[in-house]
Design a protein around this motif. Structure first.
Motif, PDB file in Angstrom:
ATOM      1  N   ALA A   7       0.826  -1.209   0.000  1.00 28.70           N
ATOM      2  CA  ALA A   7       0.000   0.000   0.000  1.00 28.70           C
ATOM      3  C   ALA A   7       0.859   1.257   0.000  1.00 28.70           C
ATOM      4  N   ALA A   8       1.942   1.240   0.775  1.00 23.32           N
ATOM      5  CA  ALA A   8       2.821   2.414   0.818  1.00 23.32           C
ATOM      6  C   ALA A   8       3.520   2.627  -0.509  1.00 23.32           C
ATOM      7  N   LEU A   9       3.901   1.528  -1.168  1.00 21.61           N
ATOM      8  CA  LEU A   9       4.551   1.669  -2.467  1.00 21.61           C
ATOM      9  C   LEU A   9       3.569   2.221  -3.498  1.00 21.61           C
ATOM     10  N   VAL A  10       2.344   1.728  -3.508  1.00 25.34           N
ATOM     11  CA  VAL A  10       1.339   2.248  -4.436  1.00 25.34           C
ATOM     12  C   VAL A  10       1.165   3.750  -4.234  1.00 25.34           C
ATOM     13  N   GLU A  11       1.080   4.184  -2.978  1.00 25.07           N
ATOM     14  CA  GLU A  11       0.935   5.611  -2.700  1.00 25.07           C
ATOM     15  C   GLU A  11       2.135   6.384  -3.208  1.00 25.07           C
ATOM     16  N   HIS A  12       3.325   5.857  -3.004  1.00 23.30           N
ATOM     17  CA  HIS A  12       4.545   6.515  -3.468  1.00 23.30           C
ATOM     18  C   HIS A  12       4.576   6.597  -4.992  1.00 23.30           C
ATOM     19  N   LEU A  13       4.211   5.530  -5.665  1.00 21.44           N
ATOM     20  CA  LEU A  13       4.220   5.529  -7.129  1.00 21.44           C
ATOM     21  C   LEU A  13       3.292   6.608  -7.680  1.00 21.44           C
ATOM     22  N   VAL A  14       2.132   6.755  -7.079  1.00 19.06           N
ATOM     23  CA  VAL A  14       1.177   7.764  -7.539  1.00 19.06           C
ATOM     24  C   VAL A  14       1.680   9.161  -7.220  1.00 19.06           C
ATOM     25  N   ARG A  15       2.225   9.337  -6.021  1.00 15.64           N
ATOM     26  CA  ARG A  15       2.676  10.672  -5.605  1.00 15.64           C
ATOM     27  C   ARG A  15       3.835  11.170  -6.461  1.00 15.64           C
ATOM     28  N   THR A  16       4.733  10.289  -6.840  1.00 17.79           N
ATOM     29  CA  THR A  16       5.899  10.675  -7.637  1.00 17.79           C
ATOM     30  C   THR A  16       5.638  10.582  -9.136  1.00 17.79           C
ATOM     31  N   ARG A  17       4.454  10.117  -9.499  1.00 11.30           N
ATOM     32  CA  ARG A  17       4.017   9.975 -10.892  1.00 11.30           C
ATOM     33  C   ARG A  17       4.827   8.919 -11.651  1.00 11.30           C
ATOM     34  N   ILE A  18       5.412   7.971 -10.920  1.00 11.53           N
ATOM     35  CA  ILE A  18       5.944   6.778 -11.571  1.00 11.53           C
ATOM     36  C   ILE A  18       4.781   5.959 -12.141  1.00 11.53           C
ATOM     37  N   ALA A  19       3.650   6.020 -11.476  1.00  8.23           N
ATOM     38  CA  ALA A  19       2.407   5.422 -11.962  1.00  8.23           C
ATOM     39  C   ALA A  19       1.274   6.384 -11.617  1.00  8.23           C
ATOM     40  N   GLY A  20       0.048   5.954 -11.874  1.00  9.91           N
ATOM     41  CA  GLY A  20      -1.079   6.869 -11.714  1.00  9.91           C
ATOM     42  C   GLY A  20      -1.165   7.813 -12.896  1.00  9.91           C
ATOM     43  N   ASP A  21      -1.418   9.088 -12.622  1.00 10.74           N
ATOM     44  CA  ASP A  21      -1.468  10.098 -13.680  1.00 10.74           C
ATOM     45  C   ASP A  21      -0.043  10.462 -14.068  1.00 10.74           C
ATOM     46  N   VAL A  22       0.452   9.841 -15.129  1.00 10.94           N
ATOM     47  CA  VAL A  22       1.853  10.004 -15.525  1.00 10.94           C
ATOM     48  C   VAL A  22       2.014  11.178 -16.484  1.00 10.94           C
ATOM     49  N   ALA A  23       3.270  11.553 -16.724  1.00  7.12           N
ATOM     50  CA  ALA A  23       3.546  12.728 -17.545  1.00  7.12           C
ATOM     51  C   ALA A  23       3.356  12.465 -19.033  1.00  7.12           C
ATOM     52  N   THR A  24       3.474  11.206 -19.462  1.00 10.95           N
ATOM     53  CA  THR A  24       3.358  10.887 -20.885  1.00 10.95           C
ATOM     54  C   THR A  24       1.927  11.146 -21.349  1.00 10.95           C
ATOM     55  N   PRO A  25       1.706  12.032 -22.310  1.00 11.32           N
ATOM     56  CA  PRO A  25       0.335  12.377 -22.714  1.00 11.32           C
ATOM     57  C   PRO A  25      -0.297  11.306 -23.580  1.00 11.32           C
ATOM     58  N   ARG A  26      -1.614  11.321 -23.592  1.00 15.92           N
ATOM     59  CA  ARG A  26      -2.384  10.317 -24.321  1.00 15.92           C
ATOM     60  C   ARG A  26      -2.045  10.305 -25.814  1.00 15.92           C
ATOM     61  N   ASP A  27      -1.924  11.476 -26.426  1.00 12.94           N
ATOM     62  CA  ASP A  27      -1.676  11.504 -27.861  1.00 12.94           C
ATOM     63  C   ASP A  27      -0.328  10.892 -28.208  1.00 12.94           C
ATOM     64  N   ASN A  28       0.656  11.035 -27.318  1.00 11.25           N
ATOM     65  CA  ASN A  28       1.959  10.410 -27.542  1.00 11.25           C
ATOM     66  C   ASN A  28       1.843   8.891 -27.457  1.00 11.25           C
TER      67      ASN A  28
END
Length: 259
Positions: A7-28
């Motif tokens: 659970a802590a890793l999942v939270e970290h991944l989302v907070r740092t944007r390693i996962a969740g809403d990531v920087a790579t845009p949909r069109d790319n």
């Protein structure tokens, strides 16, 4: 580094944007899926996909299932996602393969096309496997590919040109290593831990391969779906600070029994 819970890793991944809403845009993402489907080998990452993936909607379906991008083909621009639960599931699968390597004291090769982000992840994993008795491959000297050099830092093979470590999707550096080992009558690796074309080409050449892949790099997920690659871990492969990957590495090594 403390070992995070799931659970802590999942939270970290989302907070740092390693996962969740990531920087790579949909069109790319969609552009890359289309180019793979159209046969652009730059996006095949060393795999040989033939004519099996000529519909970009089939590629999108695999990416939704294995990476967690939005499965709506009508979503053409804006935000896209990586499912952090899928990231951790894949880390657990990778950990199982690393545990097997440690138990058998296998010969393991590490390589990265993302030295600015993932070099330390691979290096720490290499150190842990060496401590467990594995033979971490030392690549031959003097290897060249793509008008540059294939070199090794902290047990990780990388591509260097002009006194700089390069981001590369090319499979040619992995070809150079495997061909170089054969030329020197050295055994090939039992396992390759890598990303981009390094992982794809190793799997294509019949070597067990596990790797990391971004949501705009569909080939490795297709390789896992087809069984050419053993594991593809979905993540943003170049976030703001390489230290953001440290909890992920700690979780992986603990799950593999290497800490």
């Amino acid at each position: 580094m403390p070992i995070p819970s799931r659970a802590a890793l999942v939270e970290h991944l989302v907070r740092t944007r390693i996962a969740g809403d990531v920087a790579t845009p949909r069109d790319n993402n969609l552009a890359h899926y289309r180019k793979l489907a159209n046969g652009d080998r730059h996006y095949w990452l060393g795999l040989e996909l033939g004519d099996r993936w000529t519909d970009e909607q089939d590629v999108l379906a695999v990416m939704a299932e294995r990476c967690g991008v939005d499965d709506d083909p009508g979503h053409r621009a804006g935000q896209d996602t990586i499912d952090p639960e899928l990231t951790v599931d894949a880390l657990d699968r990778m950990a199982a393969r690393l545990r097997k390597a440690a138990a058998a004291r296998e010969r393991v090769l590490f390589a990265t096309g993302h030295p600015g982000a993932l070099l330390d992840v691979h290096s720490r994993t290499a150190a842990a496997l060496r401590a467990a008795g594995c033979d971490v491959v030392r690549i031959p000297g003097g290897l060249t590919a793509d008008e540059g050099y294939v070199v090794q830092f902290a047990d990780v093979a990388v591509f260097e040109r002009g006194a700089t470590l390069w981001h590369t999707h090319s499979p040619e550096p992995m070809n150079a290593i495997l061909d170089g080992l054969r030329a020197m009558d050295q055994p090939l690796p039992d396992l390759v831990v890598a990303d981009h074309g390094w992982a794809g080409r190793a799997g294509q050449r019949g070597i067990d391969a596990v790797g990391y892949a971004d949501c705009n790099d569909p080939a490795l997920f297709i390789g896992e779906a087809e069984g050419t690659l053993q594991v593809a871990v979905p993540l943003d492969d170049h976030v703001l600070d390489p230290r953001f990957y440290e909890p992920l590495t700690a979780y992986l090594l603990d799950a593999a029994g290497l800490l």
